[in-house]
Design a protein around this motif. Structure first.
Motif, PDB file in Angstrom:
ATOM      1  N   GLU A   1       0.703  -1.114  -0.044  1.00 30.57           N
ATOM      2  CA  GLU A   1       0.302  -0.010   0.038  1.00 30.57           C
ATOM      3  C   GLU A   1       0.760   1.245  -0.121  1.00 30.57           C
ATOM      4  OE1 GLU A   1      -3.191   0.344   2.484  1.00 30.57           O
ATOM      5  OE2 GLU A   1      -3.704  -1.860   2.799  1.00 30.57           O
ATOM      6  N   PRO A   2       0.335   2.199  -0.710  1.00 36.87           N
ATOM      7  CA  PRO A   2      -0.680   2.370  -1.643  1.00 36.87           C
ATOM      8  C   PRO A   2      -0.293   1.439  -2.973  1.00 36.87           C
ATOM      9  CG  PRO A   2       0.447   4.222  -1.674  1.00 36.87           C
ATOM     10  CD  PRO A   2       1.228   3.644  -0.779  1.00 36.87           C
ATOM     11  N   GLY A   3      -1.242   0.793  -3.565  1.00 40.54           N
ATOM     12  CA  GLY A   3      -1.158  -0.256  -4.618  1.00 40.54           C
ATOM     13  C   GLY A   3      -1.709  -1.543  -4.569  1.00 40.54           C
ATOM     14  N   GLY A   4      -1.101  -2.389  -5.369  1.00 38.81           N
ATOM     15  CA  GLY A   4      -1.744  -3.673  -5.094  1.00 38.81           C
ATOM     16  C   GLY A   4      -2.448  -4.138  -6.161  1.00 38.81           C
ATOM     17  N   THR A   5      -3.394  -3.293  -6.704  1.00 37.34           N
ATOM     18  CA  THR A   5      -4.297  -3.531  -8.021  1.00 37.34           C
ATOM     19  C   THR A   5      -3.729  -2.506  -9.031  1.00 37.34           C
ATOM     20  OG1 THR A   5      -5.849  -2.040  -7.514  1.00 37.34           O
ATOM     21  CG2 THR A   5      -5.991  -3.825  -6.226  1.00 37.34           C
ATOM     22  N   PRO A   6      -4.187  -2.807 -10.310  1.00 38.56           N
ATOM     23  CA  PRO A   6      -3.801  -1.788 -11.207  1.00 38.56           C
ATOM     24  C   PRO A   6      -4.238  -0.489 -11.235  1.00 38.56           C
ATOM     25  CG  PRO A   6      -4.463  -3.886 -12.368  1.00 38.56           C
ATOM     26  CD  PRO A   6      -4.647  -4.085 -10.741  1.00 38.56           C
TER      27      PRO A   6
ATOM     28  N   THR B   1      -2.286  18.429  -2.182  1.00 36.08           N
ATOM     29  CA  THR B   1      -2.765  18.877  -0.733  1.00 36.08           C
ATOM     30  C   THR B   1      -2.793  17.560   0.147  1.00 36.08           C
ATOM     31  OG1 THR B   1      -4.961  18.424  -0.893  1.00 36.08           O
ATOM     32  CG2 THR B   1      -4.237  20.570  -1.727  1.00 36.08           C
ATOM     33  N   MET B   2      -2.613  17.845   1.363  1.00 37.98           N
ATOM     34  CA  MET B   2      -2.525  16.852   2.390  1.00 37.98           C
ATOM     35  C   MET B   2      -3.830  16.105   2.637  1.00 37.98           C
ATOM     36  SD  MET B   2      -2.289  18.692   6.014  1.00 37.98           S
ATOM     37  CE  MET B   2      -3.640  19.671   6.750  1.00 37.98           C
ATOM     38  N   GLU B   3      -4.820  16.906   2.432  1.00 30.94           N
ATOM     39  CA  GLU B   3      -6.213  16.051   2.469  1.00 30.94           C
ATOM     40  C   GLU B   3      -6.510  15.077   1.110  1.00 30.94           C
ATOM     41  OE1 GLU B   3      -6.425  20.102   4.439  1.00 30.94           O
ATOM     42  OE2 GLU B   3      -5.752  19.490   2.565  1.00 30.94           O
ATOM     43  N   ALA B   4      -6.210  15.757  -0.007  1.00 33.41           N
ATOM     44  CA  ALA B   4      -6.208  14.853  -1.334  1.00 33.41           C
ATOM     45  C   ALA B   4      -5.149  13.688  -0.955  1.00 33.41           C
ATOM     46  CB  ALA B   4      -5.822  15.506  -2.337  1.00 33.41           C
TER      47      ALA B   4
ATOM     48  N   MET C   1      -4.954   7.741  -0.496  1.00 34.98           N
ATOM     49  CA  MET C   1      -4.649   6.557   0.224  1.00 34.98           C
ATOM     50  C   MET C   1      -5.758   5.689   0.711  1.00 34.98           C
ATOM     51  SD  MET C   1      -1.190   6.450   0.773  1.00 34.98           S
ATOM     52  CE  MET C   1       0.332   7.635   1.037  1.00 34.98           C
ATOM     53  N   TYR C   2      -6.945   6.167   1.020  1.00 34.78           N
ATOM     54  CA  TYR C   2      -8.075   5.494   1.329  1.00 34.78           C
ATOM     55  C   TYR C   2      -8.953   4.831   0.041  1.00 34.78           C
ATOM     56  CZ  TYR C   2      -7.632   5.439   6.259  1.00 34.78           C
ATOM     57  OH  TYR C   2      -7.016   5.338   7.632  1.00 34.78           O
ATOM     58  N   ALA C   3      -8.694   5.551  -0.900  1.00 34.00           N
ATOM     59  CA  ALA C   3      -9.322   4.949  -2.281  1.00 34.00           C
ATOM     60  C   ALA C   3      -8.747   3.893  -2.871  1.00 34.00           C
ATOM     61  CB  ALA C   3      -9.136   6.132  -3.314  1.00 34.00           C
TER      62      ALA C   3
ATOM     63  N   ASP D   1       2.414  -5.183   2.817  1.00 34.69           N
ATOM     64  CA  ASP D   1       3.529  -3.860   3.250  1.00 34.69           C
ATOM     65  C   ASP D   1       2.861  -2.635   3.204  1.00 34.69           C
ATOM     66  OD1 ASP D   1       5.107  -1.964   3.071  1.00 34.69           O
ATOM     67  OD2 ASP D   1       6.677  -2.736   1.637  1.00 34.69           O
ATOM     68  N   ARG D   2       2.261  -2.319   4.675  1.00 36.19           N
ATOM     69  CA  ARG D   2       1.557  -0.981   4.961  1.00 36.19           C
ATOM     70  C   ARG D   2       0.257  -1.265   4.906  1.00 36.19           C
ATOM     71  NH1 ARG D   2       4.698   2.885   5.969  1.00 36.19           N
ATOM     72  NH2 ARG D   2       6.496   3.414   4.908  1.00 36.19           N
ATOM     73  N   HIS D   3      -0.683  -0.761   5.921  1.00 35.59           N
ATOM     74  CA  HIS D   3      -2.140  -0.777   5.909  1.00 35.59           C
ATOM     75  C   HIS D   3      -2.718   0.616   6.533  1.00 35.59           C
ATOM     76  CE1 HIS D   3      -6.103  -2.329   5.084  1.00 35.59           C
ATOM     77  NE2 HIS D   3      -6.292  -2.451   6.599  1.00 35.59           N
ATOM     78  N   ASP D   4      -3.876   0.539   7.286  1.00 34.35           N
ATOM     79  CA  ASP D   4      -4.195   1.623   7.826  1.00 34.35           C
ATOM     80  C   ASP D   4      -3.485   2.492   8.788  1.00 34.35           C
ATOM     81  OD1 ASP D   4      -6.838   3.151   7.841  1.00 34.35           O
ATOM     82  OD2 ASP D   4      -6.679   2.548  10.201  1.00 34.35           O
ATOM     83  N   LEU D   5      -2.467   1.652   9.569  1.00 33.95           N
ATOM     84  CA  LEU D   5      -1.637   2.269  10.334  1.00 33.95           C
ATOM     85  C   LEU D   5      -0.851   3.443   9.909  1.00 33.95           C
ATOM     86  CD1 LEU D   5      -1.359   2.265  13.635  1.00 33.95           C
ATOM     87  CD2 LEU D   5       0.646   0.689  13.090  1.00 33.95           C
ATOM     88  N   SER D   6      -0.569   3.308   8.656  1.00 31.96           N
ATOM     89  CA  SER D   6       0.418   4.134   8.068  1.00 31.96           C
ATOM     90  C   SER D   6      -0.255   5.575   7.743  1.00 31.96           C
ATOM     91  CB  SER D   6       0.709   3.447   6.649  1.00 31.96           C
ATOM     92  OG  SER D   6       1.746   2.605   6.496  1.00 31.96           O
TER      93      SER D   6
END
Length: 207
Positions: free
Chosen positions: A38-43, A61-64, A69-71, A94-99
């Motif tokens: 993450e982010p990634g893992g699918t096309p 922007t940090m909000e975007a 990341m969540y998308a 390799d990474r998830h929500d905690l990141s």
């Protein structure tokens, strides 16, 4: 029952190496396993990763950044991780929500409550069964990252950003019984031994 194991840590902590150690340990026990990042893992999620990681003419922007990341995370969880777990395959990520809590929350300063609300809205209570957090001094981690090659957009942040991120990681990990804190500043052999010891204690799977 299949489990979702996640490797977390700052740049240069050795997440990819530890991910291989975990996969090898599971393989040796005849367990079907799939890896993700993450982010990634699918096309589609990999395209979102590029938006986050690469430097563009238009500042992100940090909000975007947080929403991308969540998308990407939702796309990965819904199309790959949850179907694999349902089929009995273990997933080592390799990474998830905690990141997001550590980087966008601790590092960027976005309210942790808001991040948790986003997570709850799109993923509910889904999360890892076990998280291995590889703790490392940010200056040491960045030095390792530079030795690998060119730095991406996030890796180019100032040291203070990573110090805030690490502080948030430590606070979150120490308060979560599903997390294991490992010293990633030691030699690779020592880190591997600590990882394997953790897997033996936490998972109790015959060798």
């Amino acid at each position: 029952m299949s489990q979702f194991i996640v490797i977390e840590g700052l740049e240069g902590a050795g997440k990819s190496t530890v991910q291989r150690h975990v996969v090898d340990w599971l393989d040796a026990r005849g367990i079907a396993v799939m890896t993700t990042r993450e982010p990634g893992g699918t096309p589609l999620a990999e395209r979102m990763r590029a938006l986050v990681k690469e430097v563009h003419d238009e500042p992100l922007t940090m909000e975007a950044e947080l929403l991308l990341m969540y998308a990407a995370r939702v796309q990965l969880v819904k199309t790959r991780i949850q179907p694999a777990l349902a089929m009995g395959t273990w997933v080592v990520g390799d990474r998830h929500d905690l990141s997001s809590l550590a980087y966008q929350g601790g590092g960027r300063g976005i309210d942790l409550g808001l991040i948790r609300q986003i997570k709850a809205a799109v993923l509910g209570d889904f999360g890892p069964d076990l998280t291995l957090y590889l703790d490392i001094d940010p200056a040491v981690g960045l030095q390792r990252a530079r030795a690998r090659g060119p730095l991406d957009r996030i890796e180019r942040e100032q040291l203070g950003f990573f110090e805030r991120t690490r502080a948030c990681y430590l606070e979150l990990v120490r308060g979560d019984p599903r997390c294991e804190l490992l010293d990633a500043g030691r030699s690779e052999a020592e880190v591997k031994a600590a990882v394997l010891d953790c897997l033996e204690r936490r998972l109790c799977i015959p060798g």
